[in-house]
Design a protein around this motif. Structure first.
Motif, PDB file in Angstrom:
ATOM      1  N   PRO A 154      12.359  -7.068  41.671  1.00 44.49           N
ATOM      2  CA  PRO A 154      12.694  -6.260  42.840  1.00 44.49           C
ATOM      3  C   PRO A 154      12.739  -4.779  42.492  1.00 44.49           C
ATOM      4  CG  PRO A 154      14.616  -7.426  42.053  1.00 44.49           C
ATOM      5  CD  PRO A 154      13.463  -7.922  41.242  1.00 44.49           C
ATOM      6  N   LEU A 155      12.291  -3.947  43.451  1.00 45.96           N
ATOM      7  CA  LEU A 155      12.280  -2.504  43.219  1.00 45.96           C
ATOM      8  C   LEU A 155      13.622  -1.889  43.556  1.00 45.96           C
ATOM      9  CD1 LEU A 155       8.753  -1.728  44.638  1.00 45.96           C
ATOM     10  CD2 LEU A 155       9.457  -1.727  42.256  1.00 45.96           C
ATOM     11  N   ILE A 156      14.396  -2.510  44.419  1.00 47.86           N
ATOM     12  CA  ILE A 156      15.722  -1.984  44.740  1.00 47.86           C
ATOM     13  C   ILE A 156      16.782  -3.015  44.388  1.00 47.86           C
ATOM     14  CG2 ILE A 156      14.947  -0.394  46.538  1.00 47.86           C
ATOM     15  CD1 ILE A 156      15.874  -2.491  48.570  1.00 47.86           C
ATOM     16  N   HIS A 157      17.965  -2.512  44.137  1.00 46.41           N
ATOM     17  CA  HIS A 157      19.072  -3.390  43.757  1.00 46.41           C
ATOM     18  C   HIS A 157      20.129  -3.348  44.845  1.00 46.41           C
ATOM     19  CE1 HIS A 157      18.054  -2.849  39.209  1.00 46.41           C
ATOM     20  NE2 HIS A 157      17.007  -3.130  39.948  1.00 46.41           N
ATOM     21  N   PRO A 158      20.831  -4.438  45.034  1.00 43.61           N
ATOM     22  CA  PRO A 158      21.883  -4.416  46.068  1.00 43.61           C
ATOM     23  C   PRO A 158      22.970  -3.376  45.744  1.00 43.61           C
ATOM     24  CG  PRO A 158      21.837  -6.543  44.919  1.00 43.61           C
ATOM     25  CD  PRO A 158      20.710  -5.753  44.399  1.00 43.61           C
ATOM     26  N   GLN A 159      23.381  -2.647  46.770  1.00 43.50           N
ATOM     27  CA  GLN A 159      24.440  -1.642  46.607  1.00 43.50           C
ATOM     28  C   GLN A 159      25.568  -1.980  47.550  1.00 43.50           C
ATOM     29  OE1 GLN A 159      22.414   1.904  47.612  1.00 43.50           O
ATOM     30  NE2 GLN A 159      21.664   2.283  45.536  1.00 43.50           N
ATOM     31  N   ARG A 160      26.795  -1.758  47.117  1.00 47.47           N
ATOM     32  CA  ARG A 160      27.946  -2.001  47.992  1.00 47.47           C
ATOM     33  C   ARG A 160      28.931  -0.869  47.825  1.00 47.47           C
ATOM     34  NH1 ARG A 160      28.519  -8.157  49.159  1.00 47.47           N
ATOM     35  NH2 ARG A 160      29.649  -7.264  50.880  1.00 47.47           N
ATOM     36  N   THR A 161      29.619  -0.546  48.924  1.00 48.30           N
ATOM     37  CA  THR A 161      30.715   0.412  48.815  1.00 48.30           C
ATOM     38  C   THR A 161      32.030  -0.250  49.152  1.00 48.30           C
ATOM     39  OG1 THR A 161      30.239   1.056  51.067  1.00 48.30           O
ATOM     40  CG2 THR A 161      29.367   2.479  49.338  1.00 48.30           C
ATOM     41  N   ASP A 162      31.972  -1.497  49.638  1.00 50.09           N
ATOM     42  CA  ASP A 162      33.182  -2.134  50.142  1.00 50.09           C
ATOM     43  C   ASP A 162      33.835  -3.045  49.107  1.00 50.09           C
ATOM     44  OD1 ASP A 162      31.054  -3.793  50.161  1.00 50.09           O
ATOM     45  OD2 ASP A 162      31.468  -4.699  52.118  1.00 50.09           O
ATOM     46  N   LEU A 163      33.457  -2.880  47.830  1.00 47.75           N
ATOM     47  CA  LEU A 163      34.080  -3.724  46.814  1.00 47.75           C
ATOM     48  C   LEU A 163      35.455  -3.179  46.450  1.00 47.75           C
ATOM     49  CD1 LEU A 163      31.244  -4.685  44.344  1.00 47.75           C
ATOM     50  CD2 LEU A 163      32.179  -5.966  46.260  1.00 47.75           C
ATOM     51  N   LYS A 164      36.371  -4.090  46.172  1.00 44.87           N
ATOM     52  CA  LYS A 164      37.728  -3.685  45.781  1.00 44.87           C
ATOM     53  C   LYS A 164      38.151  -4.530  44.593  1.00 44.87           C
ATOM     54  CE  LYS A 164      39.424  -2.278  50.268  1.00 44.87           C
ATOM     55  NZ  LYS A 164      39.261  -3.047  51.487  1.00 44.87           N
ATOM     56  N   ILE A 165      38.904  -3.939  43.696  1.00 42.97           N
ATOM     57  CA  ILE A 165      39.475  -4.745  42.621  1.00 42.97           C
ATOM     58  C   ILE A 165      40.806  -5.274  43.115  1.00 42.97           C
ATOM     59  CG2 ILE A 165      40.386  -4.736  40.284  1.00 42.97           C
ATOM     60  CD1 ILE A 165      38.385  -2.570  39.623  1.00 42.97           C
ATOM     61  N   ILE A 202      28.448   1.140  44.381  1.00 41.44           N
ATOM     62  CA  ILE A 202      28.142   0.512  43.102  1.00 41.44           C
ATOM     63  C   ILE A 202      26.856  -0.273  43.234  1.00 41.44           C
ATOM     64  CG2 ILE A 202      29.541  -1.520  43.599  1.00 41.44           C
ATOM     65  CD1 ILE A 202      30.179  -1.624  40.607  1.00 41.44           C
ATOM     66  N   ASN A 213      22.084  -1.935  51.314  1.00 40.33           N
ATOM     67  CA  ASN A 213      20.635  -1.806  51.487  1.00 40.33           C
ATOM     68  C   ASN A 213      19.974  -3.164  51.713  1.00 40.33           C
ATOM     69  OD1 ASN A 213      21.293  -2.668  49.019  1.00 40.33           O
ATOM     70  ND2 ASN A 213      20.034  -1.204  47.873  1.00 40.33           N
ATOM     71  N   THR A 240      33.885   3.560  46.161  1.00 36.47           N
ATOM     72  CA  THR A 240      32.651   4.273  45.820  1.00 36.47           C
ATOM     73  C   THR A 240      31.509   3.270  45.714  1.00 36.47           C
ATOM     74  OG1 THR A 240      33.256   4.114  43.518  1.00 36.47           O
ATOM     75  CG2 THR A 240      33.682   6.218  44.612  1.00 36.47           C
ATOM     76  N   TRP A 246      22.230 -11.416  40.355  1.00 31.40           N
ATOM     77  CA  TRP A 246      22.767 -10.049  40.317  1.00 31.40           C
ATOM     78  C   TRP A 246      24.203 -10.066  39.821  1.00 31.40           C
ATOM     79  CZ3 TRP A 246      19.316  -6.318  41.128  1.00 31.40           C
ATOM     80  CH2 TRP A 246      18.176  -6.633  41.868  1.00 31.40           C
ATOM     81  N   ASN A 256      37.815   2.180  43.749  1.00 31.42           N
ATOM     82  CA  ASN A 256      37.674   1.437  45.008  1.00 31.42           C
ATOM     83  C   ASN A 256      37.003   2.317  46.035  1.00 31.42           C
ATOM     84  OD1 ASN A 256      38.744  -0.868  44.140  1.00 31.42           O
ATOM     85  ND2 ASN A 256      40.706  -0.672  45.215  1.00 31.42           N
ATOM     86  N   TRP A 301      22.643 -10.315  48.220  1.00 34.12           N
ATOM     87  CA  TRP A 301      22.110  -9.339  49.184  1.00 34.12           C
ATOM     88  C   TRP A 301      22.930  -9.323  50.461  1.00 34.12           C
ATOM     89  CZ3 TRP A 301      19.069  -5.527  48.102  1.00 34.12           C
ATOM     90  CH2 TRP A 301      18.135  -5.628  47.069  1.00 34.12           C
TER      91      TRP A 301
END
Lengths: 75, 806
Positions: A59-70, B465, B488, B463, B451, B461, B483
């Motif tokens: 894959p050319l793009i990787h999944p991105q998330r901003t809603d992850l929390k520890i 990733i 994205n 930002t 992944w 928290n 996914w």
């Protein structure tokens, strides 16, 4: 476990299944219908799976998330 | 020679047969053939009108009986007597003998008279009762002119009276509380009683005239109150007498109708069949001298033995010494197209037949449609949850097939007819849903993801990733669940589904194009293979085959060092400036692309000219050898005598030639063959070439609807989830419980109504279009004549009035 070779392994399995469908279809008036339908459905399902697998192979793009929390207590 | 077994691959072999039947058993034989339902009779009396045919009298008589039966049915409806319905699958009627039909005709004749007279007397009695009932009301009032008038005319009545009498009247009226029955049409009417006082004979006469013209009934009322009381009394006794007579009459009538109701449905079916038999017999030619009926018919070659044995049986049963003869005749007529179907394949074949009837013995696109139609549907409808709902509905319809067949709701019947299509659509959507990893817009995670989110020191928290890919492991089945919910995700899904659509479209079109090769071989026309199929295939593959190749190649190469090439730009530049490469893809790319473009361009003139010029050459060669078309033969031979006497290859004998023409042309209709016309062939080929080349582009683009619809479906189900059930799940406490229940039902209802039914319909229509336009344009000739056998079963199914009795 699952890498690029899976495509070919899958292909072999589907070809075997198609051969089985050709020879094991019930005899009689509906034999053609059985053969055509089974082989077509194996092929189209394989296509769908293989395309999906290939699309994720490099894959050319990787999944991105901003809603992850520890969570507290997890690392 | 035993013909090959009939399969769904192409339409069945047909034979034209001639039947010689003794006049006495014509009826029985046709009726037996109607039960088999595999013979299509040709009209041998097309020049005679419907009135001049042999069996018009019988049909008229049966028409009359049918009318009587319908009359009984109408009477039953009126009296509210239920008809005993028939199950046409269970009740099969042996062909009735002529005597039985006569008996039935006589019986319905007498029954009709009886019912009509009962009805008449009921109506007259009812009318009298009404008159008396109205009277009993008008007696209550005192006046000079008294009567009863329908309520809706009262206003007009008052106005006219006021104007003509210039206000010189006193009018009183009151409403009759209960509505009165109009016996002629069984409708209820509301009426008013009125009394009008005026003075002077002339005025009274005027009032009388006006009231009568407005449909009022006038009753004479005596001024003396004693007499009046007597009148009321008299009227009341008469009313009660009439009432009892009426009750009796109605009882007798109802009893009679109930009697008929028990067997009316069966009679109707018998009469319908009998009528169809005589209508068919009218197509036969009748030899008065030899008392035989001669029929010509099409039937599947494989059912000839069955038809022969049926004829034999009927003949034996009748004990006739003259045998019925059936013999196959050779003809150059185009046989009708008969696709044998069963319960399962019927729906799929209907999809194809709705577009056009396949040419006799061409490849039947109905066969691959069994899979490709539901599959392409599923690509657009990919959600396992919705698929389960659809599958459940389909399974239920198949399980309760017998009971549900009786439901007469039009919309439901349509869904029921397509139950096996729905079943296949459900199965495939279940699969594509798993591939898309969508179950009611949620994902499932049966396998470990490829992944991983690696948390670094500086990450906090909230930002962004980015996940990292495993080195060796790839998600084995369907879309990786990581996914799901990624920022994205759409970016990835769009690229994936767009390419998926192109790849599937390419496979589907290539498959369909290959069918045209099979057609070319079957019809033994190598020019269609070499002049149409091969150049077309090369053209298509060198552009879109190459695109598919590029897509797959790009996927299988790891692009971490060199920049990845844009495939769209690559394809565009391949044509705009062949040889220049924007971003290099693989070694020797420029050479391959130039070769492919040249290959594609060369195919256009081949596609354009090869077939027409070959046909012209062939035609000229045949002419040079002295062959002529059948139709022009007689014309040409007449000319031969005058102008072409000196020709070397002049036929030796004109007389024998004409004899031959006359003999053959018995079976040649004018429209059966065409003369060769080069310009026509050329124009046809030009159109085909332009269409084919442009369509390669537009049809490939058209398959992008697979992407668009699956995207829309997925997004819609996400939105629905977020707007309903997600809210319910968020809240807690008592409100939370209530909210969950409410939002769940809202979500369920909207899922079924919008996502399954509406979206399903739309995906089905798009899949339909992909078959009719994109796939079938590659091979389907579709100029066949549908096979319409004479079949009782079919006739009863097509007849609207059968719905009322079964």
């Amino acid at each position: 476990m699952a890498n690029g070779w899976s495509i070919f392994i899958g292909l072999i399995i589907v070809i075997l299944a198609c051969l089985a469908a050709w020879f094991l279809s019930p005899k009689g008036e509906t034999q053609t219908t059985w053969r055509s339908s089974l082989i077509l459905s194996f092929t189209s399902c394989y296509l769908m799976w293989a395309i999906t697998f290939l699309a994720q192979l490099h894959p050319l793009i990787h999944p991105q998330r901003t809603d992850l929390k520890i969570m507290p207590g997890h690392e | 020679m035993a013909p090959a077994q009939d399969t769904m691959f192409r339409s069945a072999d047909m034979s034209m047969v001639q039947l010689y039947i003794a006049n006495e058993i014509g009826r029985e034989i046709v009726s037996a053939l109607g039960e088999i339902g595999l013979v299509q009779f040709r009209d041998l009396n097309s020049e005679t009108t419907a009135f001049q045919r042999t069996f018009t009298q019988e049909i008229r008589r049966l028409d009359n009986v049918e009318r009587q039966l319908r009359y009984f049915h109408a009477q039953m409806d009126k009296a509210g007597i239920p008809l005993r319905r028939l199950d046409l699958d269970v009740h099969t009627f042996a062909a009735p003998s002529a005597a039985e039909i006569d008996e039935l005709a006589d019986r319905s004749q007498s029954l009709e008279q009886r019912i009509a007279s009962l009805n008449d007397s009921y109506e007259t009695l009812k009318q009298r009762e009404n008159g008396d009932a109205e009277r009993s009301f008008s007696v209550m009032n005192i006046g000079f002119v008294a009567g009863v008038i329908p309520r809706d005319r009262v206003a007009a009545f008052e106005r006219i009276l006021w104007r003509t009498l210039r206000g010189n009247l006193y009018m009183n009226q009151s409403e009759i509380p209960e509505p009165l029955m109009d016996p002629t049409n069984n409708e209820t009417v509301n009426k008013n009683v009125f009394v009008i006082f005026a003075h002077g004979k002339e005025l009274i006469a005027k009032i009388r005239k006006i009231s009568e013209s407005l449909g009022a009934d006038l009753y004479s009322v005596d001024e003396n109150s004693d007499l009046r009381r007597d009148q009321i009394h008299e009227v009341n006794t008469r009313l009660s007498d009439l009432g009892s007579v009426l009750r009796n009459t109605k009882q007798t009538l109802d009893a009679e109708l109930t009697q008929i109701a028990r067997s009316l449905a069966a009679w109707m079916v018998i009469i319908k069949k009998e009528k169809a038999v005589y209508q068919t017999l009218n197509l036969f030619s009748y030899d008065h001298a030899r008392k035989t009926l001669i029929a010509e018919a099409w039937c599947p070659s494989n059912s000839l033995p069955l038809i022969k044995s049926t004829l034999h049986d009927v003949n034996n049963r009748a004990g006739l010494s003259v045998p019925s003869i059936i013999n196959e005749i050779r003809t150059n007529k185009t046989p009708p197209t008969y696709q044998k179907t069963n319960r399962f394949t019927e729906g799929f074949q209907t999809i194809i037949n709705a577009y056009g009837t396949a040419k006799y013995q061409e490849v039947n696109p109905g066969l691959p449609t069994i899979i490709t139609f539901p599959f392409l549907f599923a690509v657009m409808f990919g959600d396992s949850g919705h698929a389960l709902l659809m599958l459940g509905a389909a399974c239920a319809m198949i399980f309760w097939e017998k009971q549900l067949k009786k439901v007469r709701d039009e919309l439901f019947q349509m869904a029921f007819y397509g139950r096996y299509i729905m079943l296949m659509m459900g199965i495939f959507s279940l699969y594509t849903g798993l591939i898309y990893n969508d179950v009611f817009s949620k994902s499932i995670s049966p396998f470990q993801s490829a992944w991983k989110f690696n948390i670094t020191e500086e990450w906090k928290n909230g930002t962004s990733i980015e996940a990292t890919l495993s080195d060796t492991y790839r998600y084995p089945f369907g879309l990786d669940w990581m996914w799901h919910g990624a920022q994205n995700q759409l970016l990835f899904a769009n690229s994936y589904k767009m390419k998926l659509s192109i790849l599937l479209g390419w496979s589907h079109m290539t498959y369909s194009l290959c069918l045209s090769y099979i057609n070319g071989r079957h019809f033994k026309s190598p020019i269609d293979v070499w002049g149409v199929f091969v150049p077309g295939m090369i053209f298509f593959q060198s552009i879109f085959g190459y695109l598919v190749f590029a897509i797959v190649l790009k996927w299988s190469v790891k692009w971490d060092k060199a920049p990845a090439p844009g495939l769209l730009n690559m394809l565009i530049y391949m044509f705009l400036s062949p040889g220049t490469i924007d971003i290099p893809f693989y070694k020797g790319q420029a050479f391959v692309q130039i070769t492919l473009v040249l290959l594609a361009v060369i195919q256009v003139p081949i596609l354009l000219f090869l077939k027409p010029f070959y046909l012209r050459w062939e035609h000229n060669r045949a002419r040079a050898q002295g062959y002529r078309g059948l139709g022009e033969a007689s014309r040409v031979s007449a000319l031969d005598g005058d102008d072409e006497d000196g020709h070397a290859n002049h036929r030796p004998s004109v007389a024998s030639d004409e004899g031959g023409v006359a003999m053959i042309s018995q079976h040649v209709d004018d429209e059966e063959h065409e003369e060769f016309e080069f310009s026509e062939v050329m124009i046809h080929q030009v159109i085909h070439t332009i269409e084919f080349c442009l369509n390669c582009v537009s049809h490939t683009a058209s398959y992008l609807r697979l992407w668009a619809l699956s995207l829309a479906h997925q997004q819609l189900s996400i939105v629905l989830w977020n707007m309903t059930l997600a809210n319910g799940l968020k809240s807690s406490g008592v409100i939370g419980v209530v909210l969950i229940v409410v939002t769940f039902y809202l979500w369920l209802f909207l899922t079924i109504a919008v996502l399954v039914v509406m979206e399903g319909t739309s995906a089905m229509l798009h899949s339909l279009r992909l078959h009719w336009v994109e796939a079938m344009s590659k091979h389907f000739m579709g100029d066949g004549i549908p096979f319409q056998p004479f079949s009782f079963k079919q006739m009863l199914e097509d007849d609207d009035s059968t719905a009322e009795i079964s």
